[in-house]
Design an enzyme around this catalytic site. Sequence first.
Site, PDB file in Angstrom:
ATOM      1  N   ASN A  52     -10.869  -3.725  -0.772  1.00  0.00           N
ATOM      2  CA  ASN A  52     -10.741  -2.687  -1.796  1.00  0.00           C
ATOM      3  C   ASN A  52      -9.865  -3.127  -2.953  1.00  0.00           C
ATOM      4  OD1 ASN A  52     -12.298  -0.489  -0.805  1.00  0.00           O
ATOM      5  ND2 ASN A  52     -10.764  -0.086   0.756  1.00  0.00           N
ATOM      6  N   CYS A  97     -19.231  -1.334   1.756  1.00  0.00           N
ATOM      7  CA  CYS A  97     -18.356  -0.209   2.088  1.00  0.00           C
ATOM      8  C   CYS A  97     -18.969   0.510   3.281  1.00  0.00           C
ATOM      9  CB  CYS A  97     -18.229   0.741   0.904  1.00  0.00           C
ATOM     10  SG  CYS A  97     -17.155   2.165   1.198  1.00  0.00           S
ATOM     11  N   HIS A  99     -16.662   4.443  -3.640  1.00  0.00           N
ATOM     12  CA  HIS A  99     -15.723   5.562  -3.465  1.00  0.00           C
ATOM     13  C   HIS A  99     -15.911   6.646  -4.524  1.00  0.00           C
ATOM     14  CE1 HIS A  99     -12.688   3.207  -0.745  1.00  0.00           C
ATOM     15  NE2 HIS A  99     -13.916   3.256  -0.259  1.00  0.00           N
ATOM     16  N   ARG A 151       0.831  -1.203   0.000  1.00  0.00           N
ATOM     17  CA  ARG A 151       0.000   0.000   0.000  1.00  0.00           C
ATOM     18  C   ARG A 151       0.866   1.253   0.000  1.00  0.00           C
ATOM     19  NH1 ARG A 151      -4.584   1.786   4.523  1.00  0.00           N
ATOM     20  NH2 ARG A 151      -4.941   3.873   3.678  1.00  0.00           N
ATOM     21  N   TYR A 186     -13.824  10.743  -1.122  1.00  0.00           N
ATOM     22  CA  TYR A 186     -12.955  10.367  -2.236  1.00  0.00           C
ATOM     23  C   TYR A 186     -13.124  11.264  -3.457  1.00  0.00           C
ATOM     24  CZ  TYR A 186     -11.994   6.228   0.509  1.00  0.00           C
ATOM     25  OH  TYR A 186     -11.604   5.394   1.529  1.00  0.00           O
TER      26      TYR A 186
END
Length: 418
Positions: free
Chosen positions: A144, A164, A194, A90, A241
């Site tokens: 995700n 989510c 998102h 990540r 987002y």
Amino acid sequence: MKLAVVGGGSTYTPELVDGFARLRDTLPVSELVLVDPAAGRLNLVGGLARRIFAKQGHAGRVITTSDLDAGIDGADAVLLQLRVGGQAARNEDETWPLECGCVGQETTGAGGLAKALRTVPVVLDIAERVRRGNPDAWIIDFTNPVGIVTRALLSHGHKAVGLCNVAIGFQRRFAALLGVTPEEVSLDHVGLNHLTWERAVRVNGEDMLPQLLGKHLTDIADDLHLPADVVQQLGVVPSYYLRYYYQHDAVVQELLHKPSRAAEVAALEKELLDMYADPQLDEKPALLEKRGGAYYSEAAVALASSLLNDTGDVQVVNTLNNGTFSFLADDAVIEVPATVNAQGAQPAAVSPLEPLYAGLVAHVTAYEDLALQAAVHGGADRVFRALLAHPLVGQISIAQELTDKLLAHNKAYLPWAR
């Protein structure tokens, strides 16, 4: 009722376990299996999970295992919350795109594509093993990028619904501002995972969004990290987002001068795991709120209960479009209120998307289709096309540079890229 959590060694898991313990009347779990290859983390999380159950008087058993097939065997539902490559991968997703002047983020842009490429093959393998050994089990995906992962599962014929916590977070936040219970609040929550907007906030059928924006505009905008005048002009509440799209260049500059979110989370996880090791700890620590995933447990319990108990509740989930938005293909995955029962999730009737939102939704859906093709079939050309199609990239030279960097940073996870 048996539930299996794949990625059960996550520091998120005590949030989920706390929900199972508190809401046992809604979802009576007799056996909870936490599955994770990281034995050290799994033992710490499993120990805390057992203590949480014991403190709250829950009679269910908590089992930990690194054996996926044993863990999912006989499960009524399998929850996926895995992270291929961990926080180290990540961290790369959030940094190398910045070198190209693009947002570095784990669910959108080039970083989100990298995560999808690593994740989709692993999730499809897990799902196939669930189908072979336990074909009636539901798969609930919290992994995700939820939209792409859920689309992968559904396109391969699996019994799956994506989840989510953005919508339930808004519901809880708005309820507190309005002085009502969360159950009294329903959202006109529309878009993609998102990439959503709250077009209405209804209490007893009355839209309270104008009141919320009138009285709490500054606080709401601050939570979104968006200018208050922009939120006021839109007249809706976009998800956090959307700032990656509405303020892309400003966000890039911000990210260049601060530690990555992955670095922050890694430090939090170390502290949380030290806390989980304390045999006296028997509740989720307050620090866990900083980890993210707020209200995940409530959302997961509600979704699993509706699927397994055939309740027909309306919940915000990720599911097939099936004509909901006429400008999208039926097999696109959207995030909207849906009726959830033993047959799955069927989108509720929602009014058409306004052009300001529909254009971006169509654009990102096209990217997600190309991203899924790259994740399933591999190939640098497919990666390039997906990046070129992404509204946060869209230029040949940048798409090619991002492709090269993505493949270089992910060879360990992509056999076809070596």
